[in-house]
Design a protein around this motif. Structure first.
Motif, PDB file in Angstrom:
ATOM      1  N   PHE A  45     129.366 -11.219   1.540  1.00  0.00           N
ATOM      2  CA  PHE A  45     127.937 -11.981   2.638  1.00  0.00           C
ATOM      3  C   PHE A  45     128.092 -13.188   3.253  1.00  0.00           C
ATOM      4  O   PHE A  45     129.349 -13.822   3.353  1.00  0.00           O
ATOM      5  CB  PHE A  45     127.509 -12.001   0.961  1.00  0.00           C
ATOM      6  CG  PHE A  45     127.812 -13.185   0.377  1.00  0.00           C
ATOM      7  CD1 PHE A  45     127.286 -14.797   0.120  1.00  0.00           C
ATOM      8  CD2 PHE A  45     129.091 -13.040  -0.465  1.00  0.00           C
ATOM      9  CE1 PHE A  45     127.464 -15.527  -0.820  1.00  0.00           C
ATOM     10  CE2 PHE A  45     128.979 -14.079  -1.541  1.00  0.00           C
ATOM     11  CZ  PHE A  45     128.693 -15.740  -1.211  1.00  0.00           C
ATOM     12  N   ASP A  46     127.524 -13.373   3.852  1.00  0.00           N
ATOM     13  CA  ASP A  46     126.925 -14.799   4.203  1.00  0.00           C
ATOM     14  C   ASP A  46     127.992 -14.056   6.062  1.00  0.00           C
ATOM     15  O   ASP A  46     128.407 -14.619   5.969  1.00  0.00           O
ATOM     16  CB  ASP A  46     127.961 -16.228   3.955  1.00  0.00           C
ATOM     17  CG  ASP A  46     127.741 -17.289   4.944  1.00  0.00           C
ATOM     18  OD1 ASP A  46     126.810 -17.198   5.977  1.00  0.00           O
ATOM     19  OD2 ASP A  46     127.978 -18.427   4.270  1.00  0.00           O
ATOM     20  N   TYR A  47     126.841 -13.729   6.168  1.00  0.00           N
ATOM     21  CA  TYR A  47     127.488 -13.136   7.927  1.00  0.00           C
ATOM     22  C   TYR A  47     126.411 -13.860   9.338  1.00  0.00           C
ATOM     23  O   TYR A  47     126.465 -13.558   9.738  1.00  0.00           O
ATOM     24  CB  TYR A  47     126.334 -11.869   7.968  1.00  0.00           C
ATOM     25  CG  TYR A  47     127.009 -10.264   7.177  1.00  0.00           C
ATOM     26  CD1 TYR A  47     127.801 -10.144   7.590  1.00  0.00           C
ATOM     27  CD2 TYR A  47     126.400 -10.560   6.096  1.00  0.00           C
ATOM     28  CE1 TYR A  47     128.263  -9.083   7.090  1.00  0.00           C
ATOM     29  CE2 TYR A  47     126.935  -9.462   5.134  1.00  0.00           C
ATOM     30  CZ  TYR A  47     128.085  -8.631   5.451  1.00  0.00           C
ATOM     31  OH  TYR A  47     128.634  -7.493   4.629  1.00  0.00           O
ATOM     32  N   GLY A  48     127.648 -15.563   9.104  1.00  0.00           N
ATOM     33  CA  GLY A  48     127.450 -16.401   9.991  1.00  0.00           C
ATOM     34  C   GLY A  48     128.278 -15.787  11.108  1.00  0.00           C
ATOM     35  O   GLY A  48     128.038 -15.154  12.165  1.00  0.00           O
ATOM     36  N   PRO A  49     129.260 -16.196  11.275  1.00  0.00           N
ATOM     37  CA  PRO A  49     130.644 -16.579  12.583  1.00  0.00           C
ATOM     38  C   PRO A  49     131.145 -15.191  12.304  1.00  0.00           C
ATOM     39  O   PRO A  49     132.566 -14.572  12.396  1.00  0.00           O
ATOM     40  CB  PRO A  49     131.575 -17.702  12.093  1.00  0.00           C
ATOM     41  CG  PRO A  49     131.862 -17.717  11.025  1.00  0.00           C
ATOM     42  CD  PRO A  49     130.010 -17.847  10.153  1.00  0.00           C
ATOM     43  N   CYS A  50     130.648 -13.750  11.629  1.00  0.00           N
ATOM     44  CA  CYS A  50     131.985 -12.843  11.637  1.00  0.00           C
ATOM     45  C   CYS A  50     132.057 -11.925  13.017  1.00  0.00           C
ATOM     46  O   CYS A  50     130.950 -12.140  13.601  1.00  0.00           O
ATOM     47  CB  CYS A  50     131.451 -11.718  10.387  1.00  0.00           C
ATOM     48  SG  CYS A  50     129.747 -11.216  10.831  1.00  0.00           S
ATOM     49  N   ALA A  51     133.070 -11.127  12.572  1.00  0.00           N
ATOM     50  CA  ALA A  51     132.742 -10.141  13.746  1.00  0.00           C
ATOM     51  C   ALA A  51     133.426  -8.929  13.465  1.00  0.00           C
ATOM     52  O   ALA A  51     134.510  -8.905  12.866  1.00  0.00           O
ATOM     53  CB  ALA A  51     132.738 -10.814  15.300  1.00  0.00           C
TER      54      ALA A  51
END
Length: 489
Positions: free
Chosen positions: A264-270
């Motif tokens: 969880f927390d899909y901010g700066p993911c890639a």
């Protein structure tokens, strides 16, 4: 301000077990009504799984999912927690997320229903409590892609525009995401309890986490140590799954390490295209702390922090508690290595994950790194010969490795046919490639969601080759050099 109760959705069965904890663990926090709510995305399959009937009028749905109205039975709160952010301890809490309650679903499980971007809470510090439309679309897309990849994750029920602007750089349209998760208990929750709350509160949190997520541990003689072991095992598997699809979380702070071991927390993911362990896309990760290849070590570090937070609950004698915790945490590398080997063996159709198989795995990865080969497409090429990875695989070095691999497979009971069945279940043809995601978000933010919806559709069946969708397998021209992701706050 009193928020009206919405009747647009039937089937709410909200519980509030988190609020049975001492009141220091949360604060009352109603959503802040917005100017012009407009529902943009709704996940009917997830709604059905939650036991919700979303056939109500669109205006009512928009009001509900933007936070202008509340579900029947909701008691909105913001959760208190702390966390180590890039190695530094910080008091945090839900600064822009509001928990409405825990939906009791038909499968017998409970799921947190949370509004993200719903306004200021007592934990907002200097933040505005809001979220951008593009960032919420991104979380919706990536979290649903992760779900269909078979990786434990929070999910997204809806995105609603607010009709208001959010002051970022540049100024953007605002939105609210409805996030669904097994819970939002995190390592940082235990850090908060250890640092700021009395022993009784720490014991209550331990008992709650076990009852909610690990009921098999109820009544054990060492509940805190057993919880540490159970969370470690799940986290080891989760991180191995990330590594298997080239996912980079980007911000593995301890407030983002969930006790239920969901992403969880899909901010700066890639997602990584060309294989390189040092790949990092996060604009705030200037040292590469959370690079792709560092994720196992960072998971280990975060679990050591978890163990530290549990020390008073592990044993009343500090020295003995440290001894027991250290011995347990030291097992993580072995746990992870076993999960990673098995995940990678499955990607190559290997029945075992011993020394010979490990050599095959590592030799392939070495070739991929040396030749900047696409991670996803190389494994998919081995699976069924499809995709744009074929040309690079004509090299002599690859053919030599491939010959070794095929010889090994032929010695297995099921041969190549069975191996490829296994590989087809473990090697996606489609991932949320960064350039495709960014293009879809830009067009959606400008008012055209067609590209976004097409990408979401392809990613809902990632392991099946879909005729006419070859462009979704292509990495960006020139690679990902210079690509950055942002946290959205």
């Amino acid at each position: 301000m009193d928020i009206p109760t919405a009747s647009a959705i039937q089937g709410w069965a909200l519980a509030h077990t988190y609020q049975e904890l001492p009141e220091e663990f949360y604060a009352a926090a109603a959503p802040t009504p917005v100017k012009a709510p407009q529902l943009e995305l709704l996940n009917p399959a997830l709604a059905q799984a939650l036991g919700l009937d979303v056939a109500g009028p669109e205006a009512g749905l928009s009001e509900l999912f933007a936070g202008n109205a509340l579900p029947e039975g909701s008691l909105p709160i913001a959760m208190a927690y702390a966390g180590h952010q890039f190695g530094h301890f910080t008091m945090l809490g839900d600064g822009r997320a509001i928990l409405l309650g825990e939906q009791q679903a038909p499968d017998g499980k409970s799921y947190d229903i949370q509004l993200k971007g719903a306004g200021i809470t007592p934990f907002s510090r200097r933040g505005d409590g809001r979220a951008t439309y593009a960032a919420m679309l991104r979380e919706y897309l990536i979290s649903e892609a992760m779900h269909h990849l078979g990786i434990p994750t929070s999910r997204s029920l809806a995105v609603a525009r607010t009709g208001e602007q959010v002051y970022r750089d540049p100024i953007q349209d605002g939105a609210v995401l409805t996030r669904v998760s097994s819970s939002h208990l995190r390592v940082g929750t235990f850090e908060y309890a250890r640092r700021f709350l009395p022993a009784d509160a720490q014991k209550a949190l331990l008992a709650y986490a076990i009852k909610r997520h690990y009921p098999e541990l109820l009544g054990t003689s060492q509940p805190a140590l057993d919880l540490l072991k159970a969370v470690m095992a799940r986290q080891a598997k989760l991180i191995a799954q990330w590594m298997g699809v080239g996912f980079i979380h980007g911000v593995m702070n301890t407030d983002n390490i969930g006790i239920a071991a969901e992403t969880f927390d899909y901010g700066p993911c890639a997602f990584m295209n060309a294989y390189y362990p040092g790949t990092v896309f996060s604009s705030i990760d200037t040292t590469g702390r959370y690079a792709y290849g560092n994720q196992p070590q960072m998971g280990h570090w975060g679990l050591a922090v978890f163990a530290s937070a549990l020390l008073p609950l592990i044993h009343e004698d500090q020295d003995e508690a440290v001894k027991l915790a250290q011995a347990t945490v030291n097992q993580f590398p072995e746990l992870y290595e076993a999960q990673w080997k098995q995940a990678m063996a499955s990607k190559l159709g290997l029945d075992e994950a011993g020394a010979e198989e490990e050599a095959l795995i590592k030799d392939l990865l070495r070739w991929m790194q040396q030749n900047e080969a696409d991670y996803t497409n190389t494994f998919r090429y081995l699976t069924d010969g499809s995709g744009p990875g074929a040309a690079r695989c004509e090299q002599d070095a690859f053919r030599e490795w491939e010959s070794r691999w095929k010889s090994h497979i032929e010695q297995q009971a099921g041969g190549m046919a069975q191996a490829r069945e296994t590989m087809a279940r473990n090697n996606p043809a489609y991932i949320p490639r960064n350039h495709l995601v960014e293009d879809a978000l830009k067009e959606a933010a400008a008012g055209d969601k067609s590209r976004f919806e097409a990408l979401l559709s392809v990613l809902s069946d990632p392991y099946t080759l879909q005729p006419g969708q070859e462009s979704y397998q292509l990495p960006p021209d020139g690679g990902d050099f210079g690509f950055k992701t942002y946290c959205g706050t």
